[in-house]
Design a protein around this motif. Structure first.
Motif: not given
Length: 221
Positions: A20, A165-166, A176-177, A180, A196, A200
């Protein structure tokens, strides 16, 4: 059991966090390099300014508004051919950085333009009357006066990029997205999902604090 699952994916969580940071880092760099001059150009070519050029202003404004009007998830998919052309792949953090950068440039450009509009017109008129060249006006008047607003703009853009970005995880962009979705959503693991989200939130809070601090330090008004 949930705690064990969280401990088990700690290496993945660590990798996703730095992915990320990698995506956001590349995108904000491109946004500053391309968005700053674009924002300045949008401002100085406006009616009544020292580089007035209404056709150019209208054309640039149209393309900026067009890109900003496209929801990021649609932009992400639409740019897959360009992403593949530039990076040789459509998955991973480097590939996701292409779409993030395209979304970030017009977003940041508009913030720069707005920051410049807050400058007292009398300051600009005085510089023009003194015979300053357009380059001098931009570097010695506009940018120093708008510096706090531009730094706040970088902060806002960074936070937006973290959110974007997630979403990149939906198409395997990493970060991270992506974690998740793969571990939290598909496996119905709420512990991973919450972890997660907390990461964030902490990242956004840190970015906001850093941006506010720097903006106050450079604000000499």
């Amino acid at each position: 059991m949930q705690l064990e699952s969280l401990i088990g994916i700690l290496p993945e969580l660590n990798k996703a966090f730095f992915e990320t940071l990698y995506m956001v880092g590349i995108s904000i760099l491109v946004a500053i390099i391309a968005g700053l001059p674009l924002g300045i150009l949008l401002f100085v070519t406006d009616k009544g300014l020292f580089l007035e050029n209404v056709p150019l202003k209208s054309t640039l404004g149209f393309f900026v508004n067009m890109i900003r009007s496209i929801p990021f998830i649609i932009l992400l998919v639409a740019l897959l051919p360009l992403t593949n052309l530039l990076t040789g792949t459509t998955i991973g953090p480097t590939a996701a950085s292409v779409s993030l950068s395209v979304a970030a440039v017009p977003f940041f450009a508009r913030i720069v333009e707005t920051s410049l509009r807050e400058i007292d017109k009398g300051v600009i008129e005085a510089a023009v009357a003194a015979g300053a060249s357009p380059g001098m006006i931009i570097t010695d008047v506009l940018l120093p006066e708008a510096r706090p607003g531009i730094i706040q703009g970088v902060t806002i853009t960074l936070i937006s990029l973290v959110a974007y970005s997630a979403m990149a995880g939906i198409v395997g962009g990493g970060g991270v997205g992506d974690l998740a979705i793969r571990f939290g959503y598909y496996r119905y693991d709420n512990t991973v999902m919450i972890a997660t989200i907390v990461i964030l939130i902490c990242l956004v809070q840190l970015v906001q604090w850093g941006g506010d601090t720097v903006a106050k330090l450079v604000d000499k008004r």
